[in-house]
Design a protein around this motif. Structure first.
Motif, PDB file in Angstrom:
ATOM      1  N   TYR A 207      24.406 -65.050 -35.217  1.00 26.97           N
ATOM      2  CA  TYR A 207      25.515 -65.713 -35.895  1.00 26.97           C
ATOM      3  C   TYR A 207      26.573 -64.698 -36.328  1.00 26.97           C
ATOM      4  CZ  TYR A 207      28.310 -68.597 -38.907  1.00 26.97           C
ATOM      5  OH  TYR A 207      29.381 -69.257 -39.465  1.00 26.97           O
ATOM      6  N   ASP A 208      26.115 -63.615 -36.946  1.00 27.85           N
ATOM      7  CA  ASP A 208      27.052 -62.608 -37.445  1.00 27.85           C
ATOM      8  C   ASP A 208      27.887 -61.988 -36.322  1.00 27.85           C
ATOM      9  OD1 ASP A 208      26.207 -63.028 -40.038  1.00 27.85           O
ATOM     10  OD2 ASP A 208      24.896 -61.264 -40.080  1.00 27.85           O
ATOM     11  N   LEU A 209      27.260 -61.688 -35.193  1.00 26.20           N
ATOM     12  CA  LEU A 209      27.974 -60.998 -34.124  1.00 26.20           C
ATOM     13  C   LEU A 209      28.758 -61.917 -33.188  1.00 26.20           C
ATOM     14  CD1 LEU A 209      25.474 -58.160 -33.183  1.00 26.20           C
ATOM     15  CD2 LEU A 209      27.439 -58.079 -34.707  1.00 26.20           C
TER      16      LEU A 209
ATOM     17  N   PRO B 182      34.876 -66.121 -35.624  1.00 28.11           N
ATOM     18  CA  PRO B 182      35.754 -67.251 -35.290  1.00 28.11           C
ATOM     19  C   PRO B 182      35.581 -68.462 -36.215  1.00 28.11           C
ATOM     20  CG  PRO B 182      34.057 -66.998 -33.600  1.00 28.11           C
ATOM     21  CD  PRO B 182      33.900 -65.865 -34.566  1.00 28.11           C
ATOM     22  N   GLY B 183      34.676 -68.348 -37.210  1.00 29.33           N
ATOM     23  CA  GLY B 183      34.513 -69.423 -38.182  1.00 29.33           C
ATOM     24  C   GLY B 183      33.742 -70.627 -37.686  1.00 29.33           C
ATOM     25  N   LEU B 184      32.892 -70.428 -36.692  1.00 25.88           N
ATOM     26  CA  LEU B 184      32.106 -71.546 -36.158  1.00 25.88           C
ATOM     27  C   LEU B 184      30.928 -71.863 -37.077  1.00 25.88           C
ATOM     28  CD1 LEU B 184      32.191 -70.436 -32.441  1.00 25.88           C
ATOM     29  CD2 LEU B 184      33.471 -72.298 -33.487  1.00 25.88           C
TER      30      LEU B 184
END
Length: 115
Positions: free
Chosen positions: A21-23, A28-30
């Motif tokens: 998730y972090d990378l 992009p704020g998904l």
């Protein structure tokens, strides 16, 4: 450094989700739910671990009979450049061949954004 198979109940799997998730998706704020696509539960998950610490991760999914996709490969930023991605890729390729793969492809970005 060792390569280990992860189950969805493993603490290291949860760390791998965080790293993915972090990378891939945080910038992009998904939403975090994007991690759980249709292939997540049926995929083979592998991690590079050093002294109990997650260093890298990759996922192998059978998309259709004998066609496999390698995806979601991540290496902790402080561990990049040490061949961990290549080790994960090699392990997942061998796993796919053991499962009878006739086709294996890598789903990856052409460019990696840098901060």
């Amino acid at each position: 450094m060792e390569l280990i198979h992860l189950e969805s109940t493993d603490e290291l799997y949860k760390e791998a989700l965080d790293l993915r998730y972090d990378l891939f998706f945080r910038s992009p704020g998904l939403p975090r739910k994007i991690l759980f696509d249709a292939l997540e539960c049926s995929s083979f998950h592998i991690a590079a671990v050093d002294n109990g610490s997650l260093c890298a991760y990759g996922r192998l999914s059978e998309e259709s009979p004998r066609i496999f996709k390698i995806s979601q490969m991540v290496v902790r930023p402080d561990m990049q450049g040490q061949g961990l991605g290549a080790s994960i890729l090699t392990k997942l390729t061998h796993e796919a061949l053991e499962k009878g793969a006739e086709e294996i492809y890598l789903n990856a970005r052409c460019r990696v954004p840098h901060d």
